[in-house]
Design a protein around this motif. Structure first.
Motif, PDB file in Angstrom:
ATOM      1  N   ARG A   1      23.264  15.749  43.675  1.00  0.00           N
ATOM      2  CA  ARG A   1      24.537  16.057  43.021  1.00  0.00           C
ATOM      3  C   ARG A   1      24.571  17.485  42.498  1.00  0.00           C
ATOM      4  N   SER A   2      23.865  18.367  43.175  1.00  0.00           N
ATOM      5  CA  SER A   2      24.027  19.793  42.867  1.00  0.00           C
ATOM      6  C   SER A   2      25.379  20.273  43.398  1.00  0.00           C
ATOM      7  N   THR A   3      26.002  19.479  44.248  1.00  0.00           N
ATOM      8  CA  THR A   3      27.222  19.891  44.949  1.00  0.00           C
ATOM      9  C   THR A   3      28.453  19.162  44.413  1.00  0.00           C
ATOM     10  N   HIS A   4      29.630  19.594  44.852  1.00  0.00           N
ATOM     11  CA  HIS A   4      30.883  19.029  44.360  1.00  0.00           C
ATOM     12  C   HIS A   4      30.948  17.529  44.591  1.00  0.00           C
TER      13      HIS A   4
ATOM     14  N   ARG B   1      28.627  14.234  46.048  1.00  0.00           N
ATOM     15  CA  ARG B   1      27.208  13.926  46.212  1.00  0.00           C
ATOM     16  C   ARG B   1      26.809  13.924  47.686  1.00  0.00           C
TER      17      ARG B   1
ATOM     18  N   THR C   1      21.616  12.499  37.062  1.00  0.00           N
ATOM     19  CA  THR C   1      23.051  12.639  37.283  1.00  0.00           C
ATOM     20  C   THR C   1      23.625  11.290  37.688  1.00  0.00           C
TER      21      THR C   1
ATOM     22  N   HIS D   1      28.824  19.521  38.202  1.00  0.00           N
ATOM     23  CA  HIS D   1      29.605  18.767  39.177  1.00  0.00           C
ATOM     24  C   HIS D   1      29.607  17.255  38.937  1.00  0.00           C
TER      25      HIS D   1
ATOM     26  N   ALA E   1      25.046  24.063  42.646  1.00  0.00           N
ATOM     27  CA  ALA E   1      25.451  24.928  43.748  1.00  0.00           C
ATOM     28  C   ALA E   1      26.872  25.426  43.524  1.00  0.00           C
TER      29      ALA E   1
END
Lengths: 245, 245, 245, 245, 245, 245
Positions: free
Chosen positions: A75-78, A80, F47, F30, A128
């Protein structure tokens, strides 16, 4: 570069402006080098680990090796992403990026002068927002330097085997205008995307440019490279400040 | 390019000389498009296959898709490589190359105008002597064109959805001199290696340059791009001749 | 075989007629042995590669090993197959075929007389029209012979370690009639399918017969074996002609 | 077969003698059919499971499917084998055997007459002493019959969709003499090894013969097939006795 | 335990009653130790195999190792499970169980006293009716003992390196009442499920309790442990009877 | 617990003292819930991501699902571990831990009351110093709560579907003394290691105790559970403080 073009960047930055860049050393405690690198909201943990052996193809040759791996927290991104460890394989994109990081850092250090050791660079994205690979390369430079400094401090090597500082940045054509250091909003909507790795003499280690939708001409290429060169010089300055050298 | 430098290339070629390039259409009989592309001793079979469906992320959007895969026969190379199917995975290099081929060819065709179909490009190296990825891209262009021509001949589409011709070539700095279309001997011993994909207007689709050992400066980059541009124009001429258009 | 039955074969061939068989040596340049074998429209590249080591279970025993791998280019077939390297595993069919090729060729050569070396046979189908495994075996015989001849020419071994020539052919019952060397149209529509590997004395190395739909009786089996024996003798003659021995 | 040859078999059996064969039905309680088949010391659990759906390629066609899987417990053999589930893949041998079992049993039942259902046959070797695949096929016949009988008893199908009984046996040339039903000691030391699957009319479903070391001639082949035919007839009698039909 | 509660168990057993437990030694013939363990309708084959080497991390340390693997036949269960070897990986549940078996048995034997050898325990469920992991541990104890006894009989080791007997049982809260040795019907419908491994002194090796739906309090925990302790003592008595020690 | 024993813990903590525990919400931007949980030097990013669909087995049932994954950055540990994504599989330990996290959190929330949605919990260790799984569970509780609060704030659900707060802690016998919240030094050198998950009423969700070397008796078990209960109550207080509820 001749002049800076005007473009309404989502972030309000000037076309030739980097995001806020920070390099936090000793971010975690076990690794020989550990850096949290932030390019704006892009955050990557870069660790450098020394292992006292080399891969099979180098055994007995008296030289070292440097290799890199790259990952993103799911979940570093918009939205998952699936976890690569759970899927059982690394994507092509992941492999491409970690090969790029490895090649870039091998250009920075003299592999022949630190004995039969491997420097493992792990670049893990915890948040990210565009430019994760260039942040990773720029942060890994500092983590690797720290790891070698530790070896030197221990008396294992007599000098830090750095040949040159290197850093990386992305550039691209956003709404027709060349801009420096794309964030996620720009990256998702640009015509050309280029990642550039350079050394502290302004020479190229890697140039990877891709037309997204529209092919780019020689002039655009030149403008992008001008932006990159200036940006990378700034980042290398920050690397040296962080290391207090 | 200003002038051609002198260098003793292993092949005796001039610095700006391509190898003998041939494009043999209908090389195998089942594929909608099938081309044997030869860049000197580098030989790649490029097939283009039409499938009447698209990947999940495009279902119902009324547009097509184009994707590429790349492989090498185990003994296409000087020493035998392990077979990727037997190892159970494709190497990072393989994935990087097939991603490059796919991106490049997607720049050549209009994905929106051939319905919910997928064009699969398979580029399989049967003999390697340097430049397999650029040969693959250049040959895949012709195979893809042929496959679309077949669809047009069948009345499935009204026109071949080509936006522009594209081709690719490698350039590099060999013994200090920029040269065009590296063969294996040059590739193993060069300072800089660059793969360039351009369209028939001389614009860039991809630029991927890597310093091997020594970083390269802006002047070298410019000389390499000049060489590439001229070489790609020659290849596109050959593509059109092969297609008799 | 007593008499040749009448059947309307799609190709117009007589029941006991082979397709056009060609064996092209030195088809690619790197392998110690490299043969393009064609059984009509079935085309297989067979390479033989010598490696100067043996698998673990043979280390230190002073003998050699011979192993085979088989693959099909994704669009060697009427409709595109998934690439095994991309799927991450070889199908059961692929493994079955490569085990058959390996066993067959190990019957042709004396593994004890060429030192601790491995002969790797790679059989890659570039166009399939039925009988790919029997073409592969028949072509691999020639490629392996060439590879050993190269070792002999280099003075590494004193003689080519061939025990006997072997070749393979498919036979089957098509529309009630036993026929030789099934092509794809026959193969998809036959009642019995049999692959036979024999040596140059007319003895069996492998017999693999499968009823497709209807079980076959002893008489049909005998007719099929008669056809196979005659066909294999023809192929072995062609192998020796190709090798000029 | 004309006459039975004399050979000192390790087991003391006559050349044409089967081992003790037992078929224990309802060996485990969950499966629709469950048989422990023993060929001497070879012991295989064969279960038949009915699933109310078919693979994708048969969906909506109104017919059924039958498939088989094969496994060996790690210490079913003289020395422990690695567990395939732990290694992450099935060996080529395993896949070859389970494909053979599936093809053989599909010849025994009418796939079109039991609706969109899949019969899964699982053949798991708990003790191996040669002939595991032929025991598996012979036992799976009974387990499958039982599973269909259960469906019939439930009123789901009106009749057991059996076309013919089938069974399998191995034959081989041991110390120069053709013998029936090889045990492990014979199997490890024989010149020719053949697995034969036949139906209750004495017709062939599968013939798979392999020369181990020495090629075999037509006469040996005929003697082996005579032995197999008689042995299979005996096994089919035992199958019917076990099922009390 | 204070008193046994009343509950209508599907099997009619008292809350503190084990199922019928049997331990059949020499169940298969190749393994150094081979036990069929039955806890009612749960049946597990436990084999113990001695290998004359240790894993890499123990090489040269002069001590042994013990490891365990666990599997279920696909139709050991009520509905057929996919075969792990065919899926290409072991489930998390499988790995969790085999890790538990290994840890438990390593507590029973002195790894330092049988040389550089590995004891492989394979626990394969042929029929499942709840409690397969505890049956596996209890049966593996006997199989391991037998394998070491064989080594001792061969004069390889001077004594069986047993430190203590261990056994395992499940306990749970079924319809509000703590019960011993859950069968499948109870296991699918209980509030708390606990697996306990103890030694012959009544001390704990492992306690693994999980609330299913409703969290459990300290009193319930204590009642469950009382039940487990008594049950395990019974099982250890049966183990020693089976071994006649 | 009756009284706190004296033991020289490496950290100087009392036997019943937790490490410094912090829960930092909104750690990354995010995820719907994002918490950095620290138990002393153990640091885990938890998360919580909401996905608007459920796994196949729940489709159409109108209820939600909650699942967890766990990972460690390669150099979160004292010596670098191999990256699981690069090895192509998750270890048994990883799977065991993520199954434990998932079960524990499913006990905290009412899966039936948030529609056909999946809550994905990702627990990634960035620095390990013992107790990573208990930190992960305790942090995931807060991240999950935050994610549901976001859904509630968006009006998607009317209430946060929390049934009870849960938290986890490790306890163990270190140098003969039961202690709370083992750090790495204690964990590597303890006789018994137990992980306990409890709810805010002091009831058990999970108890997992393992003897390391020496089996533990009932009294030790009780002392450990007393320590755990008090520790978990403290952590739940901190969770609620962090959430300001």
């Amino acid at each position: 570069m001749s002049e800076v073009s005007n473009v309404a960047r989502p972030s309000g930055r000037a076309a030739n402006a980097l995001r806020q860049i920070t390099l936090t050393r000793q971010f975690t405690k076990h690794a020989e080098g550990s850096v949290l690198v932030e390019f704006g909201d892009t955050k990557v943990i870069c660790t450098a680990s020394i292992e006292d052996k080399v891969p099979g193809f180098l055994k007995g040759k008296g030289q070292g090796w440097l290799t890199a791996e790259y990952g993103m927290l799911p979940r570093s991104t918009h939205t998952r992403m699936d976890r690569e460890a759970a899927k059982g394989k690394q994507s092509g994109r992941t492999q491409e990026i970690q090969r790029l990081i490895g090649r870039s850092l091998r250009a920075a250090f003299d592999l022949e002068s630190f004995g039969e050791r491997t420097l493992h660079l792990d670049c893990d994205v915890i948040q990210a927002d565009g430019g994760t690979r260039t942040a990773a390369i720029s942060g890994a430079m500092v983590a690797a330097y720290d790891a070698f400094a530790k070896l030197q401090a221990q008396g294992v090597i007599s000098a830090i085997p750095v040949k040159q500082f290197i850093a990386a940045i992305s550039v691209g054509v956003f709404k027709g205008v060349p801009v420096l250091d794309l964030d996620y909003l720009e990256d998702s909507d640009c015509d050309t995307d280029m990642n550039v790795v350079m050394d502290d003499k302004g020479h190229f280690i890697e140039v990877q440019g891709t037309a997204e939708g529209v092919a780019f001409d020689r002039q655009a290429l030149n403008q992008l490279l001008d932006l990159a060169q200036a940006g990378i010089a700034e980042i290398i300055t920050k690397q040296k400040q962080a290391l207090a050298i």
